[in-house]
Design a protein around this motif. Structure first.
Motif, PDB file in Angstrom:
ATOM      1  N   VAL A 313      24.580  17.587 -17.462  1.00  0.00           N
ATOM      2  CA  VAL A 313      23.413  18.392 -17.091  1.00  0.00           C
ATOM      3  C   VAL A 313      22.732  17.768 -15.883  1.00  0.00           C
ATOM      4  CG1 VAL A 313      23.043  19.200 -19.448  1.00  0.00           C
ATOM      5  CG2 VAL A 313      21.732  17.267 -18.598  1.00  0.00           C
ATOM      6  N   CYS A 314      22.249  18.628 -14.985  1.00  0.00           N
ATOM      7  CA  CYS A 314      21.569  18.148 -13.779  1.00  0.00           C
ATOM      8  C   CYS A 314      20.326  17.343 -14.199  1.00  0.00           C
ATOM      9  CB  CYS A 314      21.175  19.342 -12.924  1.00  0.00           C
ATOM     10  SG  CYS A 314      19.942  18.954 -11.685  1.00  0.00           S
ATOM     11  N   PRO A 315      20.120  16.166 -13.646  1.00  0.00           N
ATOM     12  CA  PRO A 315      18.957  15.372 -14.045  1.00  0.00           C
ATOM     13  C   PRO A 315      17.640  16.056 -13.728  1.00  0.00           C
ATOM     14  CG  PRO A 315      20.406  14.135 -12.574  1.00  0.00           C
ATOM     15  CD  PRO A 315      20.929  15.522 -12.635  1.00  0.00           C
ATOM     16  N   ASN A 316      17.656  16.972 -12.786  1.00  0.00           N
ATOM     17  CA  ASN A 316      16.419  17.639 -12.422  1.00  0.00           C
ATOM     18  C   ASN A 316      16.202  18.925 -13.211  1.00  0.00           C
ATOM     19  OD1 ASN A 316      14.021  18.023 -10.858  1.00  0.00           O
ATOM     20  ND2 ASN A 316      15.152  19.632  -9.805  1.00  0.00           N
ATOM     21  N   CYS A 317      17.092  19.893 -13.048  1.00  0.00           N
ATOM     22  CA  CYS A 317      16.846  21.190 -13.689  1.00  0.00           C
ATOM     23  C   CYS A 317      17.456  21.262 -15.087  1.00  0.00           C
ATOM     24  CB  CYS A 317      17.372  22.332 -12.822  1.00  0.00           C
ATOM     25  SG  CYS A 317      19.155  22.311 -12.614  1.00  0.00           S
ATOM     26  N   ARG A 318      18.335  20.303 -15.393  1.00  0.00           N
ATOM     27  CA  ARG A 318      18.964  20.178 -16.705  1.00  0.00           C
ATOM     28  C   ARG A 318      19.823  21.378 -17.071  1.00  0.00           C
ATOM     29  NH1 ARG A 318      13.677  19.150 -19.304  1.00  0.00           N
ATOM     30  NH2 ARG A 318      12.835  17.323 -18.282  1.00  0.00           N
ATOM     31  N   LEU A 335      23.706  17.500  -3.724  1.00  0.00           N
ATOM     32  CA  LEU A 335      22.615  18.332  -4.241  1.00  0.00           C
ATOM     33  C   LEU A 335      23.103  19.135  -5.437  1.00  0.00           C
ATOM     34  CD1 LEU A 335      21.282  19.759  -0.863  1.00  0.00           C
ATOM     35  CD2 LEU A 335      20.556  17.696  -2.058  1.00  0.00           C
ATOM     36  N   CYS A 336      22.207  19.368  -6.364  1.00  0.00           N
ATOM     37  CA  CYS A 336      22.539  20.233  -7.491  1.00  0.00           C
ATOM     38  C   CYS A 336      22.771  21.635  -6.966  1.00  0.00           C
ATOM     39  CB  CYS A 336      21.395  20.230  -8.503  1.00  0.00           C
ATOM     40  SG  CYS A 336      21.551  21.495  -9.756  1.00  0.00           S
ATOM     41  N   SER A 337      23.826  22.275  -7.434  1.00  0.00           N
ATOM     42  CA  SER A 337      24.139  23.597  -6.879  1.00  0.00           C
ATOM     43  C   SER A 337      23.168  24.648  -7.379  1.00  0.00           C
ATOM     44  CB  SER A 337      25.574  23.970  -7.224  1.00  0.00           C
ATOM     45  OG  SER A 337      25.609  24.755  -8.376  1.00  0.00           O
ATOM     46  N   ARG A 338      22.401  24.335  -8.398  1.00  0.00           N
ATOM     47  CA  ARG A 338      21.473  25.335  -8.900  1.00  0.00           C
ATOM     48  C   ARG A 338      20.060  25.126  -8.362  1.00  0.00           C
ATOM     49  NH1 ARG A 338      17.813  26.853 -12.366  1.00  0.00           N
ATOM     50  NH2 ARG A 338      17.952  28.994 -13.113  1.00  0.00           N
ATOM     51  N   CYS A 339      19.545  23.884  -8.486  1.00  0.00           N
ATOM     52  CA  CYS A 339      18.150  23.657  -8.097  1.00  0.00           C
ATOM     53  C   CYS A 339      18.032  22.923  -6.756  1.00  0.00           C
ATOM     54  CB  CYS A 339      17.423  22.857  -9.171  1.00  0.00           C
ATOM     55  SG  CYS A 339      17.995  21.164  -9.314  1.00  0.00           S
ATOM     56  N   SER A 340      19.160  22.514  -6.183  1.00  0.00           N
ATOM     57  CA  SER A 340      19.187  21.841  -4.883  1.00  0.00           C
ATOM     58  C   SER A 340      18.447  20.514  -4.856  1.00  0.00           C
ATOM     59  CB  SER A 340      18.631  22.728  -3.767  1.00  0.00           C
ATOM     60  OG  SER A 340      19.405  23.877  -3.665  1.00  0.00           O
TER      61      SER A 340
HETATM   62 ZN   LIG Z   1      19.690  21.039 -10.838  1.00  0.00          ZN
END
Ligand SMILES: [Zn+2]
Ligand SMILES: [Zn+2]
Length: 371
Positions: A313-318, A335-340
């Motif tokens: 899971v992305c550490p930011n948007c999870r 970069l996270c592909s979802r929340c950048s």
């Molecule tokens: Zn993310």
């Protein structure tokens, strides 16, 4: 980059100082001495930079750079002490130990010795670029070559110089290291994989990869947790110590606060490794099944279809992603592909992977909660 600029300035200034000082005193040794001071500063900066980089990636210092270079820099600067035109006067009678030896050689000698010690005690292999050499083997080779080098130096310059204290110390220390760690002890063996060992490692790794964004997000406004919700799941085990420990952490001032409190103290299963479910809860105000679909292939993680794949899971948007797809993506982007959000380098190298089985437990937990 500032660092490059500093290096360039050093590379220019020290030869100039050396040239001027050397011309004034009609001495080429003084010129070289200034040159060596400049080089020493560059070496030292390089070493600190490397240490910093290794720390960032949490990797051990078992490369040729850390093991071999400091030792020989130390020896070279020790020897140069006897010839230097600056700071070269011996401070102690009988042996040679000057300010020069203390400043420029001693720290590297010490670091080199420490690296040598680690060759025998700590490391299994030493890396030369991508190739690896057995650490003990390199330890022996290094030790003996340094001993031979020092003896050769002493024999050659026996009549000209005093006995160098740095080299004497190095000689004695290496002999001791060889005796104590080289010949007697068996060195570090790979620890046996007991259940406790694995649990301990897992805990440490989990701590290392805990995304820092979450820690920063902790609110300082404390809403006291006097009435914990009674809507806990049937599997919830809540102990007093646990809930009091978790009180000061993240309370969001939204409607989700209550669920946060309860899930903090929820354990999925006694055997499960996933302890804090909120670390896997996507940042969305209203969770639907779609929030638990992989951000790359848009499929909901499932068994047995995804057996052996793992979820990150992305550490930011999870938001979740299949571990293999996440790693592929990280090859070309940070970069996270979802929340950048920028994925921390430590996480990129060593993402926390949840088994699909555990992820199913996690998302079922959140979806059940909603209803
Ligand atoms: Zn993310
Ligand atoms: Zn996927």
């Amino acid at each position: 980059m500032v660092k490059k600029k500093v290096l360039r300035i050093i590379a220019i200034i020290f030869p100039i100082i050396g040239l001027i000082h050397g011309l004034i005193s009609y001495s080429s040794t003084i010129f070289f001495t200034w040159l060596l001071i400049g080089l020493w500063i560059i070496f030292t900066m390089k070493i600190f930079e490397n240490i910093k980089r290794h720390r960032e990636f949490n990797s051990p210092h078992n490369t040729a750079f850390f093991v071999i270079l400091p030792l020989f820099i130390g020896i070279f600067y020790s020897i140069w002490g006897s010839f230097t035109g600056l700071l070269g006067e011996s401070l102690i009678g009988g042996v040679y130990f000057s300010l020069w030896s203390l400043i420029f050689a001693f720290p590297f000698i010490m670091y080199g010795l420490y690296s040598l010690y680690r060759c025998f005690k700590k490391y299994n292999v030493i890396y030369f670029g991508k190739k690896s050499v057995k650490a003990r083997m390199l330890g022996y080779i290094l030790s003996f070559s340094v001993l031979i080098l020092i003896i050769a130096y002493w024999i050659t310059f026996y009549n000209f110089t005093l006995l160098d204290l740095n080299l004497l110390l190095l000689f004695i220390a290496i002999v001791l290291i060889l005796i104590v760690f080289g010949f007697t002890s068996t060195g570090s063996s790979i620890p046996t994989l007991t259940r406790d060992y694995i649990a301990e490692r897992t805990r440490r790794i989990n701590n290392l990869t805990t995304p820092s964004t979450q820690r920063q997000r902790v609110h300082t406004t404390r809403t006291t947790n006097t009435s914990p919700s009674t809507r806990t799941t049937t599997r919830t085990t809540r102990s007093r110590t646990q809930s009091s420990r978790t009180t000061p952490t993240s309370h969001r001032q939204t409607a989700r606060t209550r669920t946060t409190n309860t899930t903090r103290t929820t354990r999925v299963k006694p055997t499960s490794k996933v302890r804090d479910l909120n670390k896997y809860k996507p940042r969305a105000s209203y969770l639907t099944v779609d929030d638990f679909k992989c951000i790359f292939c848009f499929n909901l993680p499932k068994l047995p279809g995804d057996r052996g794949r793992g979820i990150v899971v992305c550490p930011n948007c999870r938001y979740p992603a299949h571990a293999d797809e996440f790693k592929d993506w990280m090859r070309t982007s940070n970069l996270c592909s979802r929340c950048s959000a920028v994925i921390p380098s430590g996480f990129r190298r060593n993402p926390r992977i949840v088994s699909v089985k555990n992820y199913l437990i996690i998302y079922r937990h959140f979806l059940k909660k909603k209803r």
